[in-house]
Every structure is written in C-alpha cells, then in structure tokens.
Design a protein around this motif. Structure first.
Motif, short mmCIF file in Angstrom:
data_model
loop_
_atom_site.label_atom_id
_atom_site.label_comp_id
_atom_site.label_asym_id
_atom_site.label_seq_id
_atom_site.Cartn_x
_atom_site.Cartn_y
_atom_site.Cartn_z
N ALA A 78 0.85 -1.19 0.00
CA ALA A 78 0.00 0.00 0.00
C ALA A 78 0.88 1.24 0.00
N THR A 79 0.35 2.33 -0.51
CA THR A 79 1.13 3.58 -0.56
C THR A 79 1.30 4.19 0.82
N TRP A 80 0.42 3.89 1.75
CA TRP A 80 0.52 4.41 3.12
C TRP A 80 1.55 3.64 3.94
N CYS A 81 2.10 2.58 3.39
CA CYS A 81 3.04 1.71 4.10
C CYS A 81 4.48 2.15 3.83
N VAL A 82 5.15 2.66 4.85
CA VAL A 82 6.53 3.15 4.71
C VAL A 82 7.46 2.00 4.34
N THR A 83 7.30 0.86 4.95
CA THR A 83 8.17 -0.29 4.66
C THR A 83 7.98 -0.80 3.24
N CYS A 84 6.77 -0.65 2.70
CA CYS A 84 6.52 -1.06 1.31
C CYS A 84 7.38 -0.25 0.35
N ARG A 85 7.53 1.03 0.65
CA ARG A 85 8.38 1.89 -0.19
C ARG A 85 9.83 1.40 -0.14
N GLN A 86 10.28 0.98 1.04
CA GLN A 86 11.65 0.49 1.18
C GLN A 86 11.88 -0.79 0.39
N GLU A 87 10.89 -1.67 0.34
CA GLU A 87 11.07 -2.95 -0.36
C GLU A 87 10.83 -2.85 -1.86
N LYS A 159 4.93 -17.77 4.09
CA LYS A 159 4.45 -16.41 4.34
C LYS A 159 5.55 -15.64 5.05
N HIS A 160 5.90 -14.47 4.49
CA HIS A 160 6.90 -13.60 5.11
C HIS A 160 6.24 -12.29 5.50
N ILE A 161 6.36 -11.92 6.75
CA ILE A 161 5.85 -10.64 7.23
C ILE A 161 7.00 -9.66 7.28
N GLY A 162 6.82 -8.49 6.69
CA GLY A 162 7.88 -7.49 6.64
C GLY A 162 8.41 -7.35 5.23
N ASP A 163 9.42 -6.51 5.09
CA ASP A 163 9.94 -6.25 3.74
C ASP A 163 10.79 -7.39 3.22
N VAL A 164 10.73 -7.56 1.91
CA VAL A 164 11.62 -8.50 1.23
C VAL A 164 12.81 -7.67 0.78
N ASN A 165 13.97 -8.05 1.26
CA ASN A 165 15.22 -7.38 0.89
C ASN A 165 16.21 -8.44 0.45
N ALA A 166 17.42 -8.03 0.11
CA ALA A 166 18.42 -8.97 -0.41
C ALA A 166 18.71 -10.10 0.58
N ARG A 167 18.83 -9.77 1.86
CA ARG A 167 19.14 -10.80 2.86
C ARG A 167 17.99 -11.79 3.00
N VAL A 168 16.77 -11.28 3.15
CA VAL A 168 15.60 -12.14 3.30
C VAL A 168 15.43 -13.01 2.06
N GLU A 171 18.50 -15.67 1.98
CA GLU A 171 18.56 -16.63 3.10
C GLU A 171 17.27 -17.42 3.30
N THR A 172 16.14 -16.83 2.96
CA THR A 172 14.87 -17.47 3.31
C THR A 172 14.00 -17.78 2.10
N ILE A 173 13.63 -16.76 1.34
CA ILE A 173 12.61 -16.95 0.31
C ILE A 173 13.15 -17.64 -0.93
N LYS A 174 14.33 -17.27 -1.42
CA LYS A 174 14.87 -17.86 -2.65
C LYS A 174 15.05 -19.36 -2.54
N PRO A 175 15.59 -19.89 -1.43
CA PRO A 175 15.70 -21.37 -1.34
C PRO A 175 14.34 -22.07 -1.45
N ILE A 176 13.32 -21.49 -0.83
CA ILE A 176 11.98 -22.08 -0.93
C ILE A 176 11.46 -21.95 -2.35
N PHE A 177 11.61 -20.76 -2.93
CA PHE A 177 11.17 -20.48 -4.29
C PHE A 177 11.82 -21.45 -5.27
#
Length: 181
Positions: A78-87, A159-168, A171-177
C-alpha cells in the motif's frame, strides 16, 4: 509466624515468573507468524486489476488460473506503508531477474497507487485492488508488507511478514522459491 515468612517469598516468586516470561519473549522472532493458510490454496477472489500501462482499466481477475503452472510471489502492499516503499526497489530487481510477482493493493487509494507505480516502476505482473481488505482478511494479513510464496498448483508454501530485501531473499525466500520450481 510461618505464614508471614512465606509471604516474604511471594515477590521473589513473581519476579522469577516474570523474568522467565520476559526471557522467553525476547527469544521469539516477531516476523514469524504462523499462517493458517500454509499448504492451502490461495483463497478464491475476483477483484479489479489496478490500472497501469500494461493493464488497461476495467480489467478484473479471478485467481482460479492465475497461480497455476508457475512458482510466484504474492505481495501485499500500500502507498501508506513506509516499509513497502523500502522494499519496492528490491521487488523491481526481482522482476528484472524474471521472478513473477503479483500484488495486492491493500486498503489503499487507487489514484495514489497508480501514481506510486508510475513513479517507482511496477514490479507486478498485475496488482489487484483490495479496497475493503476482504482478500487480505481471507489471507490472514496482519499488515503491509507481507509476501507469500505460491507453488505451481496455487498453494501457499511460505508467508513472510515485513519487507523483502536482499538478505531475506537470499537466506529465506529464494531457497523455498527455487525448491518449488
């Protein structure tokens, strides 16, 4: 007299119990929230697609066939989500690498969302408008951003809560993907 001495230990016992609970709470990861939908299909929905240059106005989509045949990400934003802008920049990088990302524009102003994607680029194959939050509620969304890994059969595998960044991602999502491809 024995009862009076026993009362002296009550504050100590309360302190020990609280200390154990506090210590246990510090060891929990706040981004790991169990999802009731893990290993279940994405909830059925039919929602309008957020108009964008690649998606004409008036288009509506149902999820029956959207997630079939390919591993993909489903990102709540959402546009009101500051963390969304970061990711958002990282999601654009994932799109450039060929990762299919579908969006859910969650409880947001449609015009603001269109402007956001025009300015920051659109990492999504398409993004549906979840104005009333019903799809988010059905997914068990706690807030934005949240990202789901969807397998080739349309089943939620992570399910990942929070921003998806290079580390996440690494370390987490890409192996599952990758394991689901």
């Amino acid at each position: 007299m024995n009862k009076k001495r026993l009362f002296l230990f009550v504050p100590l016992a309360i302190f020990i119990v609280l200390a154990v609970l506090f210590w246990r709470g510090l060891s929990l990861d706040p981004t790991e929230m169990p999802s009731a939908l893990l290993n279940k299909p994405v909830p059925v929905f039919e929602l309008p697609v957020l108009p964008a240059p690649e998606n004409p106005a008036g288009l509506s989509v149902a999820n029956q066939d959207v997630f079939k045949g390919k591993v993909s990400l489903l990102n709540v934003w959402a546009t009101w989500c500051v963390t969304c802008r970061q990711e958002h920049e990282f999601l654009n990088r994932l799109k450039a690498q060929g990762v299919p990302i579908y969006g859910i524009n969650y409880k947001d102003n449609t015009e603001d969302a269109q402007q956001w994607l025009a300015e920051l680029h659109n990492p999504y194959v398409f993004s549906v408008i979840d104005l009333d939050g019903r799809l988010g509620l059905n997914l068990g969304v706690f807030g934005a951003p949240e990202t789901y890994v969807i397998d080739k059969g349309g089943v939620i595998r992570y399910k990942h809560i929070g921003d998806v960044n290079a580390r996440v991602w690494q370390e987490t999502i890409k192996p599952i993907f990758d394991s689901l491809k």
